[in-house]
Design a protein around this motif. Structure first.
Motif, PDB file in Angstrom:
ATOM      1  N   SER A 236       0.865  -1.175   0.000  1.00  0.00           N
ATOM      2  CA  SER A 236       0.000   0.000   0.000  1.00  0.00           C
ATOM      3  C   SER A 236       0.907   1.232   0.000  1.00  0.00           C
ATOM      4  CB  SER A 236      -0.898   0.012   1.244  1.00  0.00           C
ATOM      5  OG  SER A 236      -0.113   0.018   2.423  1.00  0.00           O
ATOM      6  N   ILE A 237       0.442   2.321  -0.592  1.00  0.00           N
ATOM      7  CA  ILE A 237       1.266   3.528  -0.704  1.00  0.00           C
ATOM      8  C   ILE A 237       1.000   4.386   0.529  1.00  0.00           C
ATOM      9  CG2 ILE A 237       1.932   5.458  -2.171  1.00  0.00           C
ATOM     10  CD1 ILE A 237       0.640   4.000  -4.528  1.00  0.00           C
ATOM     11  N   THR A 238       1.857   4.283   1.493  1.00  0.00           N
ATOM     12  CA  THR A 238       1.621   4.939   2.787  1.00  0.00           C
ATOM     13  C   THR A 238       1.913   6.436   2.765  1.00  0.00           C
ATOM     14  OG1 THR A 238       3.869   4.396   3.493  1.00  0.00           O
ATOM     15  CG2 THR A 238       2.120   2.819   4.037  1.00  0.00           C
ATOM     16  N   PHE A 239       2.602   6.918   1.742  1.00  0.00           N
ATOM     17  CA  PHE A 239       2.981   8.331   1.705  1.00  0.00           C
ATOM     18  C   PHE A 239       2.106   9.156   0.758  1.00  0.00           C
ATOM     19  CE2 PHE A 239       5.847   5.816  -0.990  1.00  0.00           C
ATOM     20  CZ  PHE A 239       5.618   6.367  -2.239  1.00  0.00           C
ATOM     21  N   LYS A 240       1.014   8.603   0.290  1.00  0.00           N
ATOM     22  CA  LYS A 240       0.126   9.382  -0.581  1.00  0.00           C
ATOM     23  C   LYS A 240      -0.967  10.060   0.241  1.00  0.00           C
ATOM     24  CE  LYS A 240      -2.859   5.497  -2.061  1.00  0.00           C
ATOM     25  NZ  LYS A 240      -4.141   5.890  -1.455  1.00  0.00           N
ATOM     26  N   ASN A 241      -1.386  11.233  -0.242  1.00  0.00           N
ATOM     27  CA  ASN A 241      -2.442  12.008   0.423  1.00  0.00           C
ATOM     28  C   ASN A 241      -3.673  12.153  -0.450  1.00  0.00           C
ATOM     29  OD1 ASN A 241       0.294  12.953   1.530  1.00  0.00           O
ATOM     30  ND2 ASN A 241      -1.136  13.785   3.048  1.00  0.00           N
ATOM     31  N   SER A 242      -3.751  11.361  -1.484  1.00  0.00           N
ATOM     32  CA  SER A 242      -4.903  11.375  -2.379  1.00  0.00           C
ATOM     33  C   SER A 242      -5.124   9.967  -2.895  1.00  0.00           C
ATOM     34  CB  SER A 242      -4.659  12.314  -3.565  1.00  0.00           C
ATOM     35  OG  SER A 242      -3.729  11.738  -4.488  1.00  0.00           O
ATOM     36  N   PRO A 243      -6.280   9.693  -3.449  1.00  0.00           N
ATOM     37  CA  PRO A 243      -6.438   8.415  -4.147  1.00  0.00           C
ATOM     38  C   PRO A 243      -5.490   8.365  -5.347  1.00  0.00           C
ATOM     39  CG  PRO A 243      -8.555   9.526  -3.823  1.00  0.00           C
ATOM     40  CD  PRO A 243      -7.498  10.523  -3.503  1.00  0.00           C
ATOM     41  N   ILE A 244      -5.339   7.210  -5.927  1.00  0.00           N
ATOM     42  CA  ILE A 244      -4.659   7.107  -7.221  1.00  0.00           C
ATOM     43  C   ILE A 244      -5.631   7.662  -8.262  1.00  0.00           C
ATOM     44  CG2 ILE A 244      -3.646   5.562  -8.921  1.00  0.00           C
ATOM     45  CD1 ILE A 244      -3.146   3.604  -6.545  1.00  0.00           C
ATOM     46  N   ILE A 245      -5.223   8.713  -8.935  1.00  0.00           N
ATOM     47  CA  ILE A 245      -6.121   9.455  -9.822  1.00  0.00           C
ATOM     48  C   ILE A 245      -5.724   9.226 -11.275  1.00  0.00           C
ATOM     49  CG2 ILE A 245      -6.935  11.757 -10.487  1.00  0.00           C
ATOM     50  CD1 ILE A 245      -6.314  12.623  -7.588  1.00  0.00           C
ATOM     51  N   GLN A 246      -6.720   8.959 -12.102  1.00  0.00           N
ATOM     52  CA  GLN A 246      -6.503   8.884 -13.546  1.00  0.00           C
ATOM     53  C   GLN A 246      -7.380   9.934 -14.205  1.00  0.00           C
ATOM     54  OE1 GLN A 246      -6.712   5.016 -15.463  1.00  0.00           O
ATOM     55  NE2 GLN A 246      -7.404   5.950 -17.377  1.00  0.00           N
ATOM     56  N   GLU A 247      -6.738  10.851 -14.912  1.00  0.00           N
ATOM     57  CA  GLU A 247      -7.470  11.904 -15.608  1.00  0.00           C
ATOM     58  C   GLU A 247      -7.482  11.631 -17.091  1.00  0.00           C
ATOM     59  OE1 GLU A 247      -5.946  15.749 -14.748  1.00  0.00           O
ATOM     60  OE2 GLU A 247      -6.926  15.880 -12.798  1.00  0.00           O
TER      61      GLU A 247
END
Length: 495
Positions: free
Chosen positions: A318-329
């Motif tokens: 799991s990505i413990t250092f992210k502050n957002s969901p994984i975003i795809q634009e």
């Protein structure tokens, strides 16, 4: 008293003023309020804080010189240069005389339009200046002078032309031979700087991405493998074609001394990465390497070359250092800032790694509230037209823009405007991360950056025209023509 104090604090929090301030209104600036072919431009005086506004309509320039408090000092009305001079290379300022440098579409003929606000006159100067055996790369403005950059064809000789107050060029030649490497598919030929600064496909199109790091930059911008920064007096070319190293060519624009630095990427000592890139910000270099199996990014000090921090993940983590969901634009709505219909979220780290590793990898950094917002991701181009950005210039960072309502990209003369619009033409997958000054991860939501604030303000306007977004005195400015009250308005934004 305590209850009243709490009440007033809540009242201020709920009704606190917007971050923008109206600093100028110009009435009756255009002859026809309904006509669409209007543009606005800006040239900041980097020495004294003055600002030149240039409004265009029907092949006429309406120019205004403002002081640092946005009070009008002088005006000039004149015709634009002949139509063959379409490209804006940059500008120079000498006292109250502003000179805009133009070129034809092939950069074989050069002209200058001067605006003397003391005499309220404008003149055209056609230069006997040609670049033979060279390819135009970029232009930058430093200390109110234009520096035109070329690369000698089929070589690694970089040429910098600096124009004096009489518009005579002084040439400096700098060797970038240290970035050369042997062609992996042809042992008898070397990949030189000319090749690295032009596109792989035709050897003609310049493939350098100019970065204005004082503004937020999206992955679509920072994913390019060759980037150019102007950081105070330093002109920095970064090369990321080598999967194991980032190569920096640093030129001091005061002395023209050259420094070459190499920074190891995570893939230098660890196998299994398929892509890599870098980004320069705040005297630090941020490097990323990834594959479908793992990702690592590092932060190093540019001066000492010491690694400050590194973070790594594998596909099962799991990505413990992210502050957002994984975003795809996506990129379906080119002229709209509404992204709600083209944003997806994903949960699995493995899918994120596959997406970014099959794209152009990039990393971007911007400081908000003394915290580092780092964006990690990849992008795929899905719109290649390249001619639909509105014109406009004025960041003070130079290079090609166009006049005459040609709707051509003004990436180089105004990277601020381009940066604000650029995300709409690509498709990216990324995560947002937040760190303190020691690059320890912070919990919490990502704070709004300056472009978010400009976007919210723009959503309150009714079809603004002649839009120009630029940096002046370290602040973002937003200028536009308000058709309702026939005024050109200029707003300044606070971080």
């Amino acid at each position: 008293m305590k209850k009243k104090t709490v009440f007033y604090l809540l009242l201020f929090t709920i009704f606190k003023p917007f971050c923008q301030e109206k600093v100028l209104e110009l009435p009756k600036v255009f002859a026809n309020k309904c006509q669409s072919d209007k543009e606005s431009y800006s040239i900041p005086n980097q020495e004294n804080g003055d600002l030149m506004l240039l409004l265009e309509e029907n092949k006429k320039f309406y120019s205004y010189l403002l002081n640092s408090k946005y009070l009008q000092k002088s005006t000039i009305t004149t015709k634009t240069l002949p139509s063959k001079y379409r490209s804006i290379l940059g500008y120079s300022v000498n006292n109250n005389t502003y000179a805009i440098f133009f070129a034809n579409s092939r950069n074989t003929k050069f002209g200058i339009q001067t605006f003397n606000f003391d005499t309220k006159s404008s003149t055209n100067v056609f230069l006997d200046f040609k670049i033979k055996g060279e390819k135009y790369v970029e232009s930058v403005n430093y200390k109110n002078k234009i520096h035109l950059i070329t690369i000698s064809k089929n070589s690694s000789e970089l040429n910098i032309y600096t124009f004096d107050n009489k518009y005579q060029p002084q040439k400096k030649v700098i060797s970038l031979k240290q970035v050369e490497y042997q062609n992996p598919s042809d042992q008898y030929h070397t990949i030189n700087a000319h090749y690295l600064l032009t596109s792989d496909s035709d050897g003609f199109t310049i493939s350098v991405e100019k970065i204005e790091s004082r503004n937020p930059n999206v992955i679509e911008t920072t994913s390019k493998l060759t980037k150019l920064y102007l950081l105070e007096n330093q002109l920095i070319f970064s090369f990321d074609y080598d999967k194991k190293e980032t190569k920096l060519c640093i030129i001091d624009l005061d002395t023209f001394l050259f420094t070459y630095k190499v920074f190891d990427k995570p893939s230098k000592t660890e196998k299994g990465f398929t892509g890599s890139n870098s980004y320069i910000y705040d005297n630090k270099i941020f490097q990323i390497a990834s594959s479908s199996q793992k990702m690592k990014f590092t932060i190093s000090d540019i001066i000492s070359n010491n690694t400050i921090k590194e973070y790594a993940i594998k596909k099962e983590d799991s990505i413990t250092f992210k502050n957002s969901p994984i975003i795809q634009e996506g990129g379906t709505s080119f002229f709209s800032f509404s992204n709600n219909d083209r944003v997806r979220e994903m949960e699995k780290t493995g899918k994120y790694l596959r997406k970014i590793s099959n794209s152009n990898l990039g990393i971007s950094t911007y400081k908000v509230n003394d915290q580092y917002n780092i964006i990690l991701g990849g992008t795929k181009e899905i719109y290649s037209g390249g001619g639909n950005f509105a014109p406009g210039f004025g960041s003070g960072f130079g290079a090609i823009g166009t006049v005459g309502n040609l709707n051509a990209i003004s990436i180089n003369f105004n990277p601020t405007f381009y940066g604000y619009n650029g995300y709409r033409s690509n498709k990216s997958t990324y995560i947002n991360c937040l760190f303190d000054h020691d690059f320890e991860h912070l919990q919490g939501d990502i704070p709004k950056n300056i472009y978010d604030k400009v976007n919210e303000f723009e959503d309150t306007l009714k079809k603004p025209s002649a839009i120009n977004i630029f940096l002046h005195n370290h602040k973002i400015h937003y200028g536009f023509f308000d058709k309702t009250d026939k005024m050109y308005k200029l707003y300044r934004f606070e971080d």
